[in-house]
Every structure is written in C-alpha cells, then in structure tokens.
Design a protein around this motif. Structure first.
Motif, PDB file in Angstrom:
ATOM      1  N   VAL A  29      -2.655  -2.385   6.144  1.00  0.00           N
ATOM      2  CA  VAL A  29      -1.322  -1.927   5.733  1.00  0.00           C
ATOM      3  C   VAL A  29      -1.179  -1.868   4.225  1.00  0.00           C
ATOM      4  CG1 VAL A  29       1.133  -2.471   5.795  1.00  0.00           C
ATOM      5  CG2 VAL A  29      -0.265  -2.748   7.856  1.00  0.00           C
ATOM      6  N   PHE A  30      -0.709  -0.719   3.755  1.00  0.00           N
ATOM      7  CA  PHE A  30      -0.366  -0.494   2.348  1.00  0.00           C
ATOM      8  C   PHE A  30       1.141  -0.738   2.252  1.00  0.00           C
ATOM      9  CE2 PHE A  30      -2.710   1.727  -1.154  1.00  0.00           C
ATOM     10  CZ  PHE A  30      -1.772   1.561  -2.141  1.00  0.00           C
ATOM     11  N   ASP A  31       1.517  -1.907   1.777  1.00  0.00           N
ATOM     12  CA  ASP A  31       2.906  -2.371   1.854  1.00  0.00           C
ATOM     13  C   ASP A  31       3.837  -1.548   0.960  1.00  0.00           C
ATOM     14  OD1 ASP A  31       5.251  -3.785   2.085  1.00  0.00           O
ATOM     15  OD2 ASP A  31       4.507  -5.600   1.095  1.00  0.00           O
ATOM     16  N   HIS A  32       4.742  -0.823   1.601  1.00  0.00           N
ATOM     17  CA  HIS A  32       5.739  -0.036   0.870  1.00  0.00           C
ATOM     18  C   HIS A  32       7.115  -0.684   0.951  1.00  0.00           C
ATOM     19  CE1 HIS A  32       8.256   3.710   0.079  1.00  0.00           C
ATOM     20  NE2 HIS A  32       7.442   3.661  -0.960  1.00  0.00           N
ATOM     21  N   SER A  33       7.141  -1.987   1.226  1.00  0.00           N
ATOM     22  CA  SER A  33       8.429  -2.665   1.359  1.00  0.00           C
ATOM     23  C   SER A  33       8.689  -3.658   0.231  1.00  0.00           C
ATOM     24  CB  SER A  33       8.492  -3.408   2.698  1.00  0.00           C
ATOM     25  OG  SER A  33       7.626  -4.537   2.696  1.00  0.00           O
ATOM     26  N   ASN A  34       7.741  -3.819  -0.680  1.00  0.00           N
ATOM     27  CA  ASN A  34       7.844  -4.842  -1.716  1.00  0.00           C
ATOM     28  C   ASN A  34       8.143  -4.206  -3.068  1.00  0.00           C
ATOM     29  OD1 ASN A  34       7.656  -7.079  -3.357  1.00  0.00           O
ATOM     30  ND2 ASN A  34       5.638  -7.713  -2.638  1.00  0.00           N
ATOM     31  N   ARG A  35       9.328  -4.464  -3.596  1.00  0.00           N
ATOM     32  CA  ARG A  35       9.730  -3.899  -4.889  1.00  0.00           C
ATOM     33  C   ARG A  35       9.061  -4.597  -6.076  1.00  0.00           C
ATOM     34  NH1 ARG A  35      15.389  -4.227  -2.608  1.00  0.00           N
ATOM     35  NH2 ARG A  35      15.995  -2.105  -2.004  1.00  0.00           N
ATOM     36  N   ASP A  36       8.542  -5.808  -5.841  1.00  0.00           N
ATOM     37  CA  ASP A  36       8.040  -6.642  -6.927  1.00  0.00           C
ATOM     38  C   ASP A  36       6.538  -6.421  -7.109  1.00  0.00           C
ATOM     39  OD1 ASP A  36       7.675  -8.618  -8.843  1.00  0.00           O
ATOM     40  OD2 ASP A  36       7.462 -10.214  -7.348  1.00  0.00           O
ATOM     41  N   HIS A  37       6.158  -5.726  -8.184  1.00  0.00           N
ATOM     42  CA  HIS A  37       4.748  -5.443  -8.409  1.00  0.00           C
ATOM     43  C   HIS A  37       3.938  -6.720  -8.604  1.00  0.00           C
ATOM     44  CE1 HIS A  37       1.344  -3.658 -11.024  1.00  0.00           C
ATOM     45  NE2 HIS A  37       1.044  -3.522  -9.757  1.00  0.00           N
ATOM     46  N   ARG A  38       4.532  -7.738  -9.192  1.00  0.00           N
ATOM     47  CA  ARG A  38       3.798  -8.970  -9.429  1.00  0.00           C
ATOM     48  C   ARG A  38       3.303  -9.573  -8.117  1.00  0.00           C
ATOM     49  NH1 ARG A  38       4.565 -14.117  -8.729  1.00  0.00           N
ATOM     50  NH2 ARG A  38       3.580 -15.672 -10.082  1.00  0.00           N
ATOM     51  N   SER A  39       4.192  -9.756  -7.151  1.00  0.00           N
ATOM     52  CA  SER A  39       3.757 -10.356  -5.887  1.00  0.00           C
ATOM     53  C   SER A  39       2.892  -9.389  -5.084  1.00  0.00           C
ATOM     54  CB  SER A  39       4.965 -10.814  -5.061  1.00  0.00           C
ATOM     55  OG  SER A  39       5.765  -9.718  -4.668  1.00  0.00           O
ATOM     56  N   TRP A  40       3.154  -8.082  -5.219  1.00  0.00           N
ATOM     57  CA  TRP A  40       2.332  -7.073  -4.536  1.00  0.00           C
ATOM     58  C   TRP A  40       0.890  -7.191  -5.017  1.00  0.00           C
ATOM     59  CZ3 TRP A  40      -0.832  -2.894  -5.212  1.00  0.00           C
ATOM     60  CH2 TRP A  40      -0.911  -1.952  -4.179  1.00  0.00           C
ATOM     61  N   ALA A  41       0.708  -7.286  -6.339  1.00  0.00           N
ATOM     62  CA  ALA A  41      -0.638  -7.374  -6.901  1.00  0.00           C
ATOM     63  C   ALA A  41      -1.261  -8.740  -6.691  1.00  0.00           C
ATOM     64  CB  ALA A  41      -0.589  -7.043  -8.395  1.00  0.00           C
ATOM     65  N   MET A  42      -0.453  -9.789  -6.687  1.00  0.00           N
ATOM     66  CA  MET A  42      -0.978 -11.139  -6.560  1.00  0.00           C
ATOM     67  C   MET A  42      -1.753 -11.314  -5.257  1.00  0.00           C
ATOM     68  SD  MET A  42      -1.153 -14.225  -7.980  1.00  0.00           S
ATOM     69  CE  MET A  42       0.264 -14.598  -9.032  1.00  0.00           C
ATOM     70  N   SER A  43      -1.254 -10.725  -4.180  1.00  0.00           N
ATOM     71  CA  SER A  43      -1.927 -10.910  -2.898  1.00  0.00           C
ATOM     72  C   SER A  43      -3.341 -10.336  -2.939  1.00  0.00           C
ATOM     73  CB  SER A  43      -1.112 -10.277  -1.761  1.00  0.00           C
ATOM     74  OG  SER A  43      -1.016  -8.871  -1.917  1.00  0.00           O
ATOM     75  N   GLY A  44      -3.507  -9.160  -3.558  1.00  0.00           N
ATOM     76  CA  GLY A  44      -4.835  -8.586  -3.677  1.00  0.00           C
ATOM     77  C   GLY A  44      -5.728  -9.387  -4.608  1.00  0.00           C
ATOM     78  N   ALA A  45      -5.133  -9.892  -5.678  1.00  0.00           N
ATOM     79  CA  ALA A  45      -5.900 -10.668  -6.646  1.00  0.00           C
ATOM     80  C   ALA A  45      -6.472 -11.934  -6.014  1.00  0.00           C
ATOM     81  CB  ALA A  45      -5.008 -11.034  -7.833  1.00  0.00           C
ATOM     82  N   LEU A  46      -5.691 -12.592  -5.179  1.00  0.00           N
ATOM     83  CA  LEU A  46      -6.169 -13.821  -4.546  1.00  0.00           C
ATOM     84  C   LEU A  46      -7.292 -13.534  -3.559  1.00  0.00           C
ATOM     85  CD1 LEU A  46      -2.760 -15.667  -3.979  1.00  0.00           C
ATOM     86  CD2 LEU A  46      -4.470 -16.061  -5.774  1.00  0.00           C
TER      87      LEU A  46
ATOM     88  N   PRO B 123      -4.135  -8.974   3.993  1.00  0.00           N
ATOM     89  CA  PRO B 123      -3.416  -9.571   5.118  1.00  0.00           C
ATOM     90  C   PRO B 123      -1.958  -9.887   4.785  1.00  0.00           C
ATOM     91  CG  PRO B 123      -5.599 -10.526   4.952  1.00  0.00           C
ATOM     92  CD  PRO B 123      -5.421  -9.657   3.729  1.00  0.00           C
ATOM     93  N   GLU B 124      -1.710 -10.307   3.540  1.00  0.00           N
ATOM     94  CA  GLU B 124      -0.336 -10.617   3.146  1.00  0.00           C
ATOM     95  C   GLU B 124       0.553  -9.383   3.251  1.00  0.00           C
ATOM     96  OE1 GLU B 124       2.692 -13.116   2.231  1.00  0.00           O
ATOM     97  OE2 GLU B 124       0.590 -13.683   2.535  1.00  0.00           O
ATOM     98  N   HIS B 125       0.024  -8.219   2.862  1.00  0.00           N
ATOM     99  CA  HIS B 125       0.784  -6.972   2.999  1.00  0.00           C
ATOM    100  C   HIS B 125       1.098  -6.705   4.466  1.00  0.00           C
ATOM    101  CE1 HIS B 125      -0.488  -4.896  -1.049  1.00  0.00           C
ATOM    102  NE2 HIS B 125      -0.015  -6.109  -1.218  1.00  0.00           N
ATOM    103  N   ALA B 126       0.089  -6.841   5.317  1.00  0.00           N
ATOM    104  CA  ALA B 126       0.277  -6.555   6.740  1.00  0.00           C
ATOM    105  C   ALA B 126       1.285  -7.511   7.369  1.00  0.00           C
ATOM    106  CB  ALA B 126      -1.063  -6.631   7.473  1.00  0.00           C
ATOM    107  N   LYS B 127       1.186  -8.783   7.028  1.00  0.00           N
ATOM    108  CA  LYS B 127       2.111  -9.768   7.588  1.00  0.00           C
ATOM    109  C   LYS B 127       3.540  -9.498   7.122  1.00  0.00           C
ATOM    110  CE  LYS B 127      -1.372 -13.448   7.738  1.00  0.00           C
ATOM    111  NZ  LYS B 127      -1.806 -14.733   7.136  1.00  0.00           N
ATOM    112  N   ARG B 128       3.686  -9.112   5.874  1.00  0.00           N
ATOM    113  CA  ARG B 128       5.020  -8.834   5.334  1.00  0.00           C
ATOM    114  C   ARG B 128       5.665  -7.671   6.074  1.00  0.00           C
ATOM    115  NH1 ARG B 128       7.885  -9.548   0.444  1.00  0.00           N
ATOM    116  NH2 ARG B 128       9.265  -7.796  -0.023  1.00  0.00           N
ATOM    117  N   VAL B 129       4.893  -6.609   6.283  1.00  0.00           N
ATOM    118  CA  VAL B 129       5.427  -5.444   6.995  1.00  0.00           C
ATOM    119  C   VAL B 129       5.682  -5.784   8.458  1.00  0.00           C
ATOM    120  CG1 VAL B 129       4.842  -3.124   7.822  1.00  0.00           C
ATOM    121  CG2 VAL B 129       4.481  -3.740   5.423  1.00  0.00           C
ATOM    122  N   SER B 130       4.743  -6.468   9.089  1.00  0.00           N
ATOM    123  CA  SER B 130       4.905  -6.823  10.495  1.00  0.00           C
ATOM    124  C   SER B 130       6.177  -7.645  10.728  1.00  0.00           C
ATOM    125  CB  SER B 130       3.681  -7.607  10.975  1.00  0.00           C
ATOM    126  OG  SER B 130       3.799  -7.971  12.325  1.00  0.00           O
ATOM    127  N   ALA B 131       6.479  -8.532   9.778  1.00  0.00           N
ATOM    128  CA  ALA B 131       7.666  -9.377   9.915  1.00  0.00           C
ATOM    129  C   ALA B 131       8.960  -8.573   9.891  1.00  0.00           C
ATOM    130  CB  ALA B 131       7.693 -10.423   8.805  1.00  0.00           C
TER     131      ALA B 131
END
Length: 468
Positions: A217-234, A413-421
């Motif tokens: 999942v390419f998360d299109h629900s997160n307005r915050d670029h910092r947290s969007w990028a953080m998940s990939g960085a980790l 996975p964080e993107h997918a879980k966020r969208v799934s929720a």
C-alpha cells in the motif's frame, strides 16, 4: 486548497454525473496478440466537467480459461504510476492462476501508454548521485530547476491533461471501467500506486465494491510527510542490519566473520573525509559517501553478495564496484508529474532537511535517504491539479484484504496497517518479503489467501502472517 475541498464536498454529485457520462458505453474487445485482448474506454478529461473534452483509458484482458464458469472481471493496476499494458506479455504468467476464475483486466492510468499516452519532449532529469541524498543546497536546487524545466517542456504535450492526472480523476476512471464492463460491482486488485486509486475509490464509490485486494500500500491518507517517510526509513535501516547479519555469518560473503556495521561506518567516514577513488572505473572517478548510501541494500537479498564485495573493496580504498554498480531503471517521465499531484509535500531543501534531521535520529546509517524520495520526484514541479493525502472516510464497504511485505521500505507495513485501519471490516495480512507480494514475490501463502478471498470472500484469521 479551496478547489480540493470543493471537489470533496460535491463528490456525491459528481459521482452521479460520472454515471450519466458513461452509461450505455460498453467495452469492445480486439485481439492484440499473445492471447491478450485489448480495448479502450472513453472518459472525460475532467470528471468535474463530465460533458467536456474526453480522453481514453487503455485496457488489456487475460480471458478466463472457462468463460462459462468465470466469476467475472478482476480489474487490476500494478502501480507506478506508469504503463503496464505493453508489458503484459512478459508477466502474464504471474496472473495465470487468477484466470481460473476471472477475466484479469489490466489498465493504464490516464496519460500513460495505452491510455492515449503522453510523451514528454525532453526526459525527466536524474540527480547527480554523488550528491544524493543531498548534503548541500546548491546541487539540490540545481536539480529542482532542471525538474521544473522538464515539466514546463512537457506542458504542450499534456494539453488538457496537465492538471488532471491525480487519483481523484483516476478513481472516477476506474468506476467508468466498471460500468463499461457492465458490472454492478467492482472486483479490484491494486498493487503499489494502484492502491492510491483504490483509497479514493472506496470513498467515492464504496457501495460499488465487491472484492478488493490491496498489496504493498502506497499510503495516501497521511498528511504528515515526516511520519510518512519515517516508516520507510526504519524499514530501510532494518534491512541494513539484516544484511549485516547475513554478511557476517554467510561463508561465501566477502565480509564473512567481520563486524559489518563497523566496516560500513568506517567506509562512510572515509568517504566523508575524501571521496574514495574508483580506479577500475573511468579515469578520475571517485565515490562519495552520499553515493554509497544511495546504493545501500534494501530488502532485495539477491543484491547482497555483490554489495558485500563492494563494501569490502571500498574498505581497502577502492570503490570501483560502487562506481560501476548498475542502478534500477528510471520511472517513466510522466510518473513524477502524476505522483506529485497526489503527494504535494513540502520538498524544499530546507523542508526536507528538517525532516531528515528528525529521521536520522532513528535511522542514521541509510534510512534517512527515504526522506528524499519525494524530492527526487517532485523537486521544482508546479503544484497544480493536486489532490493531497487525507484520511479515508468510507462507508458501505465490504471487507477488504490488505497485504504488505515486512522488508518493503517503499510501501511499508506501517502504510498498509494505517490504510487498513480506515477501511471498516478490512483484514491486514503480514508477509515476510519485499514489494508486490502477490505479483512480484509470488508468495504461495499470500496467493492462497488472496484466491480464497477473491473467490469466496474468506478472510485470513486476524494476525495471520505468511512466511517467505
């Protein structure tokens, strides 16, 4: 921003207009070789003005093996955003199992490939990887200026599509495909960026969904670029640690028995003091620390042996293997214009440096490079026709199946879980591996769960995980 809010407010009205604009049109299939059938669906250039100029969406079908017993069409988009119809002969075997039950129908997004595709007259620029991730303002702003010129040069070719490439338009195109196929409900398989169309579709046309499988999942629900990028960085940082453990223990590894992370740190520190010579490449070639970081291994384990050799050699003062390492293919030129209309994050040098500073605290060796992903695509591009990320507000949805690879640093996975929720009744399936679990990874466990879901609606048990 007001225009975007207005579109959202009148989504219901426009969905009705969309139905009126395409009612009565049906797909006419033609043979296009390799057992594949092709067709086109006419859609408005702008779904906010459904009676205005039109463009076309290209389809390619792998027919179900037994037409008398098929369950109907399964519409799929494999991501990018970019063209896939032209490549279907090369990867059609990936979908052979699905043709037991479905006509598998791939579509190119508006503006790409078979969909009345647009060719920009000049290619999109590629950054100087000696300075990427950027450590200084000047190289980044030079790249942003080149990217701006690329977009300006493409404007005449885009014509009326220039600001009409976002996923709000794409979700309406998807519903037009459903109607042109004569289907009351949609069966959909979205992979990677193909999940962005789905996230908007469920909000606009949730009552039209039958079954929907979302992979990577390419998360299109997160307005915050910092947290969007953080998940990939980790995830990327974790992949470096996985590589280090493998390289230390694997007898065939060039780094066997060594402290791999200490070797990494030593090489990066040396390259930061002075770029490392690459005598086996072209004369005078040197390799910077940024370039080594940009080449760091991801979840793609097949690349690990070569990377171990390159790192061991660089530790001896020779970065030739880094200098001659092949990079992945560049995305289609138009993809960055389409992607950035959906992700208009702040990609100024100062803005990304602020995000990088936060991310480096938790992903200091390689993960922070993910901060610059949107800069690579979007630096310098005009913010027109945008449809920014926002929380999903979907009603009347059936259960949806969502899957993600644990080592996927691009669509985490964080993107997918966020969208799934945000999808009522959905089920998240974890899978060991990288990107595109069904299509690319061909994970047998994932495939079995997907087949059960698509054919009968059966969801995996909560907390299910598929091993590699």
């Amino acid at each position: 921003m007001r225009a975007m809010i207005t579109m959202t407010a009148v989504a219901g009205l426009l969905a009705g207009l969309a139905t009126a604009a395409t009612a009565g049109e049906r797909v006419t299939w033609r043979t296009c070789g390799d057992g594949i059938q092709c067709a086109d669906v006419s859609v408005p250039v702008d779904w906010a003005r459904p009676n205005g100029p039109r463009t076309s969406i290209g389809l390619a079908k792998l027919p179900a093996r037994d037409q008398s017993r098929k369950l109907g069409p399964l519409v799929a988009n494999l991501g990018g955003p970019g063209p896939t119809v032209q490549y279907l002969p090369q990867f059609k075997d990936s979908f052979a199992e699905l043709t037991q039950w479905f006509d598998v129908i791939i579509f190119d997004p508006r503006g790409f490939g078979a969909s009345q595709g647009v060719s920009c007259p000049t290619p999109a620029p590629v950054p100087d990887f000696a300075h990427w991730p950027p450590t200084e303002r000047t190289p980044y702003e030079r790249y942003a200026e080149a990217n701006r010129h690329f977009a300006e040069n493409c404007t005449p070719a885009l014509g009326a599509l220039r600001d009409k490439l976002n996923s709000w338009q794409g979700a309406h195109d998807l519903d037009a495909i459903r109607m042109a196929l004569g289907e009351r409900k949609l069966n959909y398989y979205g992979n990677s960026f193909g999940t962005v169309y789905a996230q908007n579709y469920v909000e606009l046309f949730g009552d039209k969904v039958n079954r929907m499988y979302l992979d990577s999942v390419f998360d299109h629900s997160n307005r915050d670029h910092r947290s969007w990028a953080m998940s990939g960085a980790l995830v990327a940082e974790g992949n470096l640690h996985r590589f280090a453990k493998w390289a230390e223990r694997e007898p065939t590894s060039a780094l066997h028995g060594r402290d791999v992370l200490a070797t990494w740190d030593r090489v990066i520190a040396a390259a930061e003091r002075e770029p490392i010579p690459a005598p086996g490449a072209e004369p005078g070639r040197v390799v910077t620390a940024s370039e080594i970081v940009s080449l760091a291994p991801s979840g793609f384990e097949a690349a690990w042996p070569d990377f171990a050799k390159a790192l061991a050699q660089a530790d001896k003062g020779d970065a030739t293997l880094f200098a001659t390492q092949r990079r992945g293919a560049k995305d289609p030129d138009l993809s960055r214009i389409a992607l950035c209309s959906d992700f208009p994050y702040d990609v100024s040098y100062d803005g990304l440096k602020r995000v990088e500073s936060d991310v480096q605290a938790r992903a200091p060796r390689v993960g922070y490079r993910l901060v610059w992903l949107m800069g690579y695509h979007c630096a310098g591009l005009p913010k027109i026709g945008v449809y920014p990320p926002k929380p999903i507000k979907a009603k009347n949805l059936p259960p949806i199946l969502v899957a993600s690879g644990t080592y996927d640093d691009a669509t985490t996975p964080e993107h997918a879980k966020r969208v799934s929720a945000q999808l009522p009744g959905s089920r998240y399936l974890s899978a060991e591996g990288g990107h595109a679990q069904y299509w690319g990874g061909r994970n047998a466990c994932v495939r079995d769960r997907v087949h059960r879901y698509l054919t009968s609606g059966e969801l995996p048990a909560p907390g299910s995980h598929c091993a590699a």
